[in-house]
Design an enzyme around this catalytic site. Structure first.
Site, PDB file in Angstrom:
ATOM      1  CD  GLN A 276      -2.521   1.475   2.579  1.00 10.01           C
ATOM      2  OE1 GLN A 276      -2.055   0.982   3.606  1.00 10.01           O
ATOM      3  NE2 GLN A 276      -3.559   2.282   2.598  1.00 10.01           N
TER       4      GLN A 276
ATOM      5  CE1 TYR B 105       3.267  -4.074  11.476  1.00 10.13           C
ATOM      6  CE2 TYR B 105       1.514  -3.012  12.737  1.00 10.13           C
ATOM      7  CZ  TYR B 105       2.464  -2.972  11.728  1.00 10.13           C
ATOM      8  OH  TYR B 105       2.598  -1.830  10.980  1.00 10.13           O
TER       9      TYR B 105
HETATM   10  C1  AKB Z   1      -2.290  -2.058  10.916  1.00  7.80           C
HETATM   11  O1  AKB Z   1      -3.489  -1.794  11.061  1.00  7.80           O
HETATM   12  O2  AKB Z   1      -1.770  -3.119  11.272  1.00  7.80           O
HETATM   13  C2  AKB Z   1      -1.403  -1.019  10.287  1.00  7.80           C
HETATM   14  C3  AKB Z   1      -0.742  -0.143  11.292  1.00  7.80           C
HETATM   15  C4  AKB Z   1      -1.535   0.777  12.119  1.00  7.80           C
HETATM   16  O3  AKB Z   1       0.456  -0.203  11.442  1.00  7.80           O
HETATM   17  N1  AKB Z   1      -2.157  -0.215   9.368  1.00  7.80           N
END
Ligand code: AKB
Length: 319
Positions: free
Chosen positions: A13, A143
C-alpha cells in the site's frame, strides 16, 4: 550526486506510492523497486524492478552492490491482523528484514535507512489520548512487538554504530491506489471501495472505535521530509510519533453519507476489535513537528472527497 535507492516491499500500500514519489524526486532509474511478487503493477512497469524476498540477506546485498544503492526503504512487513494468524512468520519477516538492512548499513554497504514503525508499538497500558512520544509501550500483538523491538534495534544501531536509520510510527493510512493488506485500520480504506461498489459496508470494528489515521499524501510527505531532514535536527532515532486526524467508523460513515446519502453500514466486530481497543485513539506528534516541521494537510472531509472522486474514476474505468 543523486541518491541511489532500493525500496523493499514496493508493491504494498505505501510502497506503491512511495516508489512513484521517490522516482519523481530522484529520477526513475535511481529508484529500484523490489517485492516478493509483482502484485501491484505501477512500481513494476514504471521503472527498474527486481524480485527480492526481504528475508534473503544475499538477495538484498547483491542488489545493493549491483546498483550502487546508498539508501534503503524497507516497507515489507506482516501487519497486525495477519501477524496474529501467523505469529512466527511475522516475527521472521519483520525482524530479519530489519537486521539485514541494519547490518548492510553497519558494514558500510549502504548509508541510510527508512524503516516504518507503527502506532502498534503502544498497548492497553499506554495513555490512550494524545499519546506522548515517550510513554509506556506494552504492545499485545505480534506485529506491535516486532515494531517495538525494531525501534530499540534502530536506536541501538544508531548509538553504537552510527547507522543513519529514520522511522515514523505510522497511524492507519488511507489511500486509493494499492489496497492495504492484513491491518486493523484497513476498514477505513475498504469502506470507500464498498461505498462505491455496493453502497453498503459491513464494518469489522464497532462504531465508536476511534483510531489515529492519515491520508496517503500526508504519509508520503512525512516520509520524504524525515529522510531529507538534516541529521543534526533529529532527536529521535527509534521512531517519531506522527499524527493527522482521528475518527471512528461512525464518523467516516457520516462523512461519506454527506456525499452519498443512500450509503448504509452494519457493524460486526471480529478479532480485530481487540487489537484496535489496545491502540491509542489520538497521538501527540509535537516532537516531529518541532524537529522536522511536520504538518499534515488532509482532514476527514477533504480525505473523503478525494477518495470518492478517485475511486469513482477507477471503478468507472474498470466497468
Ligand atoms: C495495521 O493496522 O496493522 C497497520 C498499522 C496501524 O500499522 N495499518
Amino acid at each position: 550526486m543523486s541518491s541511489k535507492i532500493l525500496i523493499i516491499g514496493a508493491c504494498g500500500q505505501i510502497g506503491t506510492e512511495l516508489t512513484a514519489k521517490l522516482r519523481e524526486i530522484h529520477g526513475t532509474n535511481n529508484v529500484i523497486a523490489s517485492d516478493i511478487n509483482t502484485r501491484a503493477l505501477d512500481p513494476v512497469n514504471a521503472g527498474p524492478f527486481e524480485i527480492i524476498d526481504a528475508k534473503n540477506f544475499n538477495a538484498i546485498k547483491d542488489c545493493c552492490i549491483n546498483h550502487n544503492i546508498d539508501t534503503i526503504y524497507l516497507m515489507a512487513a506482516l501487519l497486525s491482523a495477519t501477524g496474529e494468524k501467523y505469529p512466527m512468520e511475522a516475527w521472521d519477516l519483520n525482524m530479519n528484514s530489519l537486521f539485514h538492512v541494519l547490518n548492510l548499513a553497519k558494514a558500510g554497504t549502504i548509508k541510510k535507512i527508512f524503516w516504518p514503525s507503527s502506532i502498534a508499538v503502544f498497548g492497553p497500558t499506554t495513555p490512550r489520548e494524545n499519546t506522548p512520544q515517550h510513554t509506556i509501550c506494552e504492545p499485545t500483538t505480534v506485529y506491535g512487538i516486532t515494531k517495538q523491538v525494531g525501534e530499540r534495534w534502530c536506536e541501538y544501531y544508531f548509538n553504537k554504530y552510527g547507522v543513519d536509520v529514520r522511522s515514523i510510527r505510522y497511524p492507519g493510512i488511507i489511500s486509493h491506489k494499492a489496497m492495504p493488506g492484513g491491518g486493523t485500520t484497513d476498514y477505513a480504506v475498504e469502506i470507500y471501495h464498498e461505498a462505491i461498489k455496493k453502497g453498503e459496508y459491513n464494518c469489522f470494528l464497532s462504531e465508536n472505535t476511534s483510531l489515529p489515521m492519515m491520508f496517503m499524501d500526508d504519509a508520503i510527505k512525512a516520509t520524504v521530509d524525515l529522510m531529507q531532514a538534516p541529521p543534526e535536527h533529529l532527536s529521535i532515532r527509534s521512531a517519531y510519533n506522527l499524527s493527522a486526524l482521528s475518527f471512528t467508523p461512525k464518523q467516516i460513515f457520516e462523512s461519506i453519507k454527506t456525499q452519498m446519502p443512500d450509503f448504509t453500514i452494519k457493524y460486526k466486530p471480529d478479532f480485530r476489535q481487540a487489537i484496535a481497543d489496545s491502540w491509542p485513539s489520538s497521538i501527540n506528534d509535537s516532537v516531529a513537528r518541532k524537529d522536522w516541521n511536520w504538518q499534515h494537510s488532509y482532514d476527514l472531509d477533504a480525505l473523503t472527497t478525494e477518495m470518492l472522486k478517485q475511486l469513482k474514476e477507477k471503478y468507472k474505468n474498470e466497468s
